[in-house]
Scaffold this motif. Structure first.
Motif, PDB file in Angstrom:
ATOM      1  N   ARG A  94       0.804  -1.219   0.000  1.00 28.77           N
ATOM      2  CA  ARG A  94       0.000   0.000   0.000  1.00 28.77           C
ATOM      3  C   ARG A  94       0.842   1.276   0.000  1.00 28.77           C
ATOM      4  O   ARG A  94       0.525   2.241  -0.694  1.00 28.77           O
ATOM      5  N   THR A  95       1.927   1.294   0.763  1.00 28.82           N
ATOM      6  CA  THR A  95       2.694   2.522   0.952  1.00 28.82           C
ATOM      7  C   THR A  95       3.195   3.145  -0.346  1.00 28.82           C
ATOM      8  O   THR A  95       2.980   4.339  -0.574  1.00 28.82           O
ATOM      9  N   PRO A  96       3.847   2.389  -1.246  1.00 29.59           N
ATOM     10  CA  PRO A  96       4.303   3.029  -2.489  1.00 29.59           C
ATOM     11  C   PRO A  96       3.150   3.576  -3.335  1.00 29.59           C
ATOM     12  O   PRO A  96       3.282   4.608  -3.984  1.00 29.59           O
ATOM     13  N   LEU A  97       2.021   2.882  -3.315  1.00 27.16           N
ATOM     14  CA  LEU A  97       0.863   3.371  -4.068  1.00 27.16           C
ATOM     15  C   LEU A  97       0.334   4.663  -3.474  1.00 27.16           C
ATOM     16  O   LEU A  97       0.028   5.618  -4.182  1.00 27.16           O
ATOM     17  N   TRP A  98       0.232   4.703  -2.163  1.00 25.72           N
ATOM     18  CA  TRP A  98      -0.290   5.886  -1.492  1.00 25.72           C
ATOM     19  C   TRP A  98       0.640   7.079  -1.694  1.00 25.72           C
ATOM     20  O   TRP A  98       0.174   8.205  -1.862  1.00 25.72           O
ATOM     21  N   GLU A  99       1.930   6.854  -1.703  1.00 24.57           N
ATOM     22  CA  GLU A  99       2.889   7.944  -1.916  1.00 24.57           C
ATOM     23  C   GLU A  99       2.652   8.624  -3.263  1.00 24.57           C
ATOM     24  O   GLU A  99       2.917   9.806  -3.419  1.00 24.57           O
ATOM     25  N   GLN A 100       2.154   7.873  -4.230  1.00 24.61           N
ATOM     26  CA  GLN A 100       1.920   8.429  -5.555  1.00 24.61           C
ATOM     27  C   GLN A 100       0.639   9.263  -5.633  1.00 24.61           C
ATOM     28  O   GLN A 100       0.532  10.147  -6.473  1.00 24.61           O
ATOM     29  N   VAL A 101      -0.324   8.977  -4.777  1.00 25.67           N
ATOM     30  CA  VAL A 101      -1.634   9.637  -4.913  1.00 25.67           C
ATOM     31  C   VAL A 101      -2.048  10.469  -3.706  1.00 25.67           C
ATOM     32  O   VAL A 101      -3.074  11.138  -3.765  1.00 25.67           O
ATOM     33  N   LYS A 102      -1.269  10.471  -2.652  1.00 31.66           N
ATOM     34  CA  LYS A 102      -1.711  11.205  -1.470  1.00 31.66           C
ATOM     35  C   LYS A 102      -1.745  12.700  -1.756  1.00 31.66           C
ATOM     36  O   LYS A 102      -0.958  13.207  -2.555  1.00 31.66           O
ATOM     37  N   PRO A 103      -2.670  13.403  -1.136  1.00 29.59           N
ATOM     38  CA  PRO A 103      -2.778  14.844  -1.348  1.00 29.59           C
ATOM     39  C   PRO A 103      -1.499  15.544  -0.904  1.00 29.59           C
ATOM     40  O   PRO A 103      -0.965  15.257   0.171  1.00 29.59           O
ATOM     41  N   GLN A 104      -1.029  16.426  -1.751  1.00 29.72           N
ATOM     42  CA  GLN A 104       0.179  17.179  -1.434  1.00 29.72           C
ATOM     43  C   GLN A 104      -0.221  18.469  -0.731  1.00 29.72           C
ATOM     44  O   GLN A 104      -1.209  19.100  -1.100  1.00 29.72           O
ATOM     45  N   PRO A 105       0.547  18.854   0.271  1.00 29.73           N
ATOM     46  CA  PRO A 105       0.223  20.122   0.932  1.00 29.73           C
ATOM     47  C   PRO A 105       0.447  21.284  -0.030  1.00 29.73           C
ATOM     48  O   PRO A 105       1.364  21.268  -0.852  1.00 29.73           O
ATOM     49  N   LYS A 106      -0.432  22.263   0.044  1.00 25.46           N
ATOM     50  CA  LYS A 106      -0.310  23.429  -0.829  1.00 25.46           C
ATOM     51  C   LYS A 106       0.909  24.234  -0.402  1.00 25.46           C
ATOM     52  O   LYS A 106       1.097  24.502   0.792  1.00 25.46           O
ATOM     53  N   PRO A 107       1.724  24.602  -1.378  1.00 24.41           N
ATOM     54  CA  PRO A 107       2.896  25.392  -1.013  1.00 24.41           C
ATOM     55  C   PRO A 107       2.461  26.782  -0.555  1.00 24.41           C
ATOM     56  O   PRO A 107       1.534  27.371  -1.106  1.00 24.41           O
ATOM     57  N   GLU A 108       3.117  27.253   0.447  1.00 27.13           N
ATOM     58  CA  GLU A 108       2.805  28.588   0.942  1.00 27.13           C
ATOM     59  C   GLU A 108       3.357  29.611  -0.045  1.00 27.13           C
ATOM     60  O   GLU A 108       4.445  29.422  -0.595  1.00 27.13           O
ATOM     61  N   PRO A 109       2.601  30.658  -0.258  1.00 30.95           N
ATOM     62  CA  PRO A 109       3.108  31.682  -1.173  1.00 30.95           C
ATOM     63  C   PRO A 109       4.389  32.300  -0.621  1.00 30.95           C
ATOM     64  O   PRO A 109       4.514  32.522   0.591  1.00 30.95           O
ATOM     65  N   LYS A 110       5.321  32.529  -1.525  1.00 32.86           N
ATOM     66  CA  LYS A 110       6.598  33.090  -1.093  1.00 32.86           C
ATOM     67  C   LYS A 110       6.409  34.558  -0.758  1.00 32.86           C
ATOM     68  O   LYS A 110       5.750  35.296  -1.488  1.00 32.86           O
ATOM     69  N   LYS A 111       7.006  34.939   0.333  1.00 30.67           N
ATOM     70  CA  LYS A 111       6.948  36.331   0.742  1.00 30.67           C
ATOM     71  C   LYS A 111       8.142  37.052   0.146  1.00 30.67           C
ATOM     72  O   LYS A 111       9.282  36.615   0.295  1.00 30.67           O
ATOM     73  N   VAL A 112       7.854  38.111  -0.553  1.00 33.74           N
ATOM     74  CA  VAL A 112       8.903  38.903  -1.175  1.00 33.74           C
ATOM     75  C   VAL A 112       8.941  40.246  -0.478  1.00 33.74           C
ATOM     76  O   VAL A 112       7.918  40.926  -0.359  1.00 33.74           O
ATOM     77  N   SER A 113      10.095  40.600   0.004  1.00 33.57           N
ATOM     78  CA  SER A 113      10.206  41.904   0.649  1.00 33.57           C
ATOM     79  C   SER A 113      10.848  42.875  -0.333  1.00 33.57           C
ATOM     80  O   SER A 113      11.892  42.611  -0.912  1.00 33.57           O
ATOM     81  N   VAL A 114      10.174  43.955  -0.542  1.00 32.16           N
ATOM     82  CA  VAL A 114      10.639  44.995  -1.456  1.00 32.16           C
ATOM     83  C   VAL A 114      10.886  46.248  -0.633  1.00 32.16           C
ATOM     84  O   VAL A 114      10.003  46.697   0.099  1.00 32.16           O
ATOM     85  N   PRO A 115      12.088  46.789  -0.745  1.00 29.10           N
ATOM     86  CA  PRO A 115      12.329  48.021   0.015  1.00 29.10           C
ATOM     87  C   PRO A 115      11.469  49.154  -0.536  1.00 29.10           C
ATOM     88  O   PRO A 115      11.313  49.318  -1.737  1.00 29.10           O
ATOM     89  N   VAL A 116      10.889  49.879   0.368  1.00 27.94           N
ATOM     90  CA  VAL A 116      10.020  50.990   0.000  1.00 27.94           C
ATOM     91  C   VAL A 116      10.611  52.258   0.585  1.00 27.94           C
ATOM     92  O   VAL A 116      10.988  52.302   1.760  1.00 27.94           O
ATOM     93  N   LYS A 117      10.683  53.249  -0.244  1.00 30.33           N
ATOM     94  CA  LYS A 117      11.192  54.532   0.226  1.00 30.33           C
ATOM     95  C   LYS A 117       9.987  55.410   0.519  1.00 30.33           C
ATOM     96  O   LYS A 117       9.143  55.635  -0.331  1.00 30.33           O
ATOM     97  N   VAL A 118       9.908  55.863   1.747  1.00 33.52           N
ATOM     98  CA  VAL A 118       8.796  56.703   2.175  1.00 33.52           C
ATOM     99  C   VAL A 118       9.360  58.064   2.516  1.00 33.52           C
ATOM    100  O   VAL A 118      10.370  58.178   3.224  1.00 33.52           O
ATOM    101  N   CYS A 119       8.731  59.045   2.007  1.00 33.49           N
ATOM    102  CA  CYS A 119       9.183  60.410   2.289  1.00 33.49           C
ATOM    103  C   CYS A 119       8.142  61.102   3.151  1.00 33.49           C
ATOM    104  O   CYS A 119       6.945  61.027   2.892  1.00 33.49           O
ATOM    105  N   TYR A 120       8.615  61.753   4.178  1.00 36.94           N
ATOM    106  CA  TYR A 120       7.759  62.546   5.043  1.00 36.94           C
ATOM    107  C   TYR A 120       8.268  63.989   4.987  1.00 36.94           C
ATOM    108  O   TYR A 120       9.483  64.219   4.977  1.00 36.94           O
TER     109      TYR A 120
END
Length: 148
Positions: A94-120
């Protein structure tokens, strides 16, 4: 798909014959003999030997119960071991078969940090502007340019 059939088993309940009535009579005798004994300085040694003897009787009774239980459950333990061999084999299929069809966890969206220049733009006297710059830096806002 269910071609596999359960193994045919014959279940015979374990039977433990024990003459508890005879054992109870022997314990009644021990109770009559020792229940109301009081330890004194004179009989302390005798009381210790009585306790040792009662421990031996208790251990012998307990050991007999353990031996009986082992004998009564030996066949069940062997049955469980044989059954586990079969379930492990099924799991290895069973194990090799299940490895082929088991639900895969959804990948978390990658967080991208963009420097922001704020002027006051601070207007006012230099003391007020200094306080605002200090407050901004306190809140992790990097102040790079100040025009007065």
């Amino acid at each position: 798909m269910n071609e596999l059939t359960k193994p045919a088993t014959l279940v015979v309940p374990a039977k433990c014959d024990c003459d508890f009535a005879k054992t109870d009579l022997e314990i009644d005798e021990l109770e009559k003999r020792y229940k109301n004994l009081l330890a004194t300085d004179e009989n302390k040694k005798d009381i210790k030997s009585i306790c040792a003897e009662l421990n031996k009787v208790k251990k012998a009774l307990s050991d007999a119960g353990i031996k009986t239980e082992k004998e009564a459950t030996a066949e069940i333990k062997a049955f469980r071991a044989e059954l586990k061999k079969r379930t492990d084999r099924i799991e290895s299929i069973r194990t090799p078969l299940w490895e082929q069809v088991k639900p895969q966890p959804k990948p978390e969206p990658k967080k991208v940090s963009v420097p922001v220049k704020v002027c006051y733009l601070f207007e006012g006297d230099s003391n007020y502007i200094s306080e605002m710059i200090t407050a901004a830096e306190f809140n992790d806002i990097k102040v790079t340019e100040v025009k007065i």
